[in-house]
Design an enzyme around this catalytic site. Structure first.
Site, PDB file in Angstrom:
ATOM      1  N   THR A   1       0.873  -1.182   0.000  1.00 10.09           N
ATOM      2  CA  THR A   1       0.000   0.000   0.000  1.00 10.09           C
ATOM      3  C   THR A   1       0.898   1.215   0.000  1.00 10.09           C
ATOM      4  OG1 THR A   1      -1.799  -1.116   1.111  1.00 10.09           O
ATOM      5  CG2 THR A   1      -1.751   1.277   1.282  1.00 10.09           C
TER       6      THR A   1
ATOM      7  N   LYS B   1      -7.288   1.413  -3.017  1.00 14.74           N
ATOM      8  CA  LYS B   1      -6.937   1.047  -1.639  1.00 14.74           C
ATOM      9  C   LYS B   1      -7.128   2.244  -0.706  1.00 14.74           C
ATOM     10  CE  LYS B   1      -5.325  -1.293   1.857  1.00 14.74           C
ATOM     11  NZ  LYS B   1      -4.093  -2.038   2.054  1.00 14.74           N
TER      12      LYS B   1
ATOM     13  N   LYS C   1       0.437   5.346   8.260  1.00 15.16           N
ATOM     14  CA  LYS C   1       1.139   5.456   6.977  1.00 15.16           C
ATOM     15  C   LYS C   1       0.131   5.571   5.829  1.00 15.16           C
ATOM     16  CE  LYS C   1       1.972   1.855   4.631  1.00 15.16           C
ATOM     17  NZ  LYS C   1       2.193   0.847   3.585  1.00 15.16           N
TER      18      LYS C   1
END
Lengths: 293, 293
Positions: free
Chosen positions: A98, A173, A241
């Site tokens: 990701t 995502k 993150k």
């Protein structure tokens, strides 16, 4: 013709399961991981160990990466002697970390310049989805390359969708993480309200989880948080993150997403508290401590 | 012994279905509604029409109310000659409007003073849950009274839980609305991000609705909003009413719930836009208009 050789970089919690499925499916495997010991069981099962992304890429028909942070992705692909420098024209790379959509576009362009298709293909489904090969895989990139590698993706996941050109997998995502982020505010706010009202929050779940308030987080994370179980399904530091990437890309698009903004503010606070390794359900702690404003 | 006579006040969208199920189950029914025509089909099926809450309550063993706003609830129960003044000692009242927990406690106390149990029992499940008798019914009040009226509640709903003393049903319903409110931020933020990123948001749903981002709202409301269908499953003006109750009670408890605060701010803006009669999925419009800050 034998099966294509797959080079796999990043055998952490997710990558280890995914690489294992590829071995089981009979693909010759090259592996590389920052911490070599974690890859040892794969080597014992026949995978070949490599010391650098470049030499691994040179020896592989397909390169798969699932590493930590966008910086790690950039280093693996774009550094001198990295994957793009070393990969064979005609090979394909699948970047499953990701990571930043803009970086995905940049890597795909660098790949295309030497005849290498690079797909971005981040996953969701957690460690369990990795173990059971039921991951959702969100892909961006060239449609023909996607079709070529689909049999490989199907070894690792179940719900596999090409969402658009390079970057589209990462953008998808991010949609996933954005929906989760504000949703967690709702879950925690409902639970802290329940406790403050003198209700039994677990019993409240019996009333509300089957209806319009229902969500994966409410059914799966709220019970753990209420039981004081903060073991990670998905870690706070990883959500931070991801949300940083989401915030950055939202800013680039000129979007105001206040739910996302509040979520990242609170998750950063939680990380500062030393809860980076806790599961994302630890957000309830901040509410219970009265530190949410 | 024949079945108890039920007095039913409020035959709007929800109440009409619920009262109809009681008739079908064979309960003698007294009815009252602000707009008489809406109750006519029930009268044609044998229900007796009453002109005032007091006279209806006098003629009923069980009184059920599901009206509009807390003010309507207060007027029906606590005004001179209202339900509490007129209901027979030993009778039971079930207040099913989504309303203020504090008011529910006040009414229950007034009822108890004359030997009448008043349960608060708001519902979720929408018009469809009403029609199909699959409502979730969240109850607060006396446990013996709950057990006595459970067969009646089971005619109207499916997931029926006693959550605690008077007010607990309303508090539980507020947990439901709080989870929905911030959850809708997440759903809309994910969708507007998807569009801005050049993705097909409907296809994004294929990737994300089955995983950790999944929710009732994402699966049921996002597709409608994306298709430009803003017909109400649940109306904006009703959510605003509910969230006002939630905000007020959260303030009484000294809770900061920023997701809830942002949601009510945006839903009030939407109501000011003339969208009060739209479904709650209309929130996406504000994001698409770039008016969310």
């Amino acid at each position: 013709m034998g099966k294509q050789t797959i080079g796999f970089i990043g055998t952490g919690v997710m990558g280890f399961s995914m690489a294992g499925h590829l071995l089981t499916a009979g693909y010759p495997l090259n592996v590389l991981n920052r911490t070599r010991e974690k890859a040892e069981p794969l080597v014992e099962r026949g995978a070949a160990w490599f010391d650098a992304p470049g030499s691994l890429a040179e020896a592989s028909d397909i390169v798969i990466t699932i590493v930590g942070y966008p910086n790690d992705v950039e280093a693996a692909y774009l550094s001198d002697g990295g994957i793009i420098d070393s990969i064979r024209p005609g090979a394909t790379a699948i970047e499953m970390t990701t990571s930043s959509p803009a970086l995905a576009v940049r890597i795909a362009q660098r790949g295309a310049a030497k005849g290498v298709a690079v797909l971005d293909a981040p996953v969701s489904g957690g460690d369990r989805g990795g173990r059971e090969a039921t991951l959702s895989i969100m892909c961006g990139g060239d449609a023909e390359a996607f079709d070529r590698v689909l049999p490989i993706l199907e070894v690792m996941g179940k719900n596999i969708q090409l969402q658009g050109p390079a970057g589209a997998g990462q953008y998808t995502k991010m949609c996933n993480q954005i929906a989760i982020a504000a949703g967690m505010l709702g879950v925690c706010e409902a639970m802290v309200y329940a406790r403050a009202a003198g209700l039994d929050p677990s019993h409240v779940l019996d009333s509300i989880e089957t209806g319009a308030a229902g969500s994966w987080s409410l059914s799966n994370l709220a019970p753990r948080a209420l039981a004081g179980d903060f073991a990670p399904g998905f870690k706070v530091k990883h959500l931070v993150k991801d949300l940083e990437i989401a915030v950055e890309s939202a800013q680039e698009m000129g979007l105001n997403l206040p739910g996302l903004d509040k979520a990242i503010e609170l998750y950063r606070m939680l990380e500062s508290d030393g809860e980076g390794e806790s599961g994302t359900q630890a957000l309830l702690k901040l509410y219970e401590q009265g530190r949410v404003v």
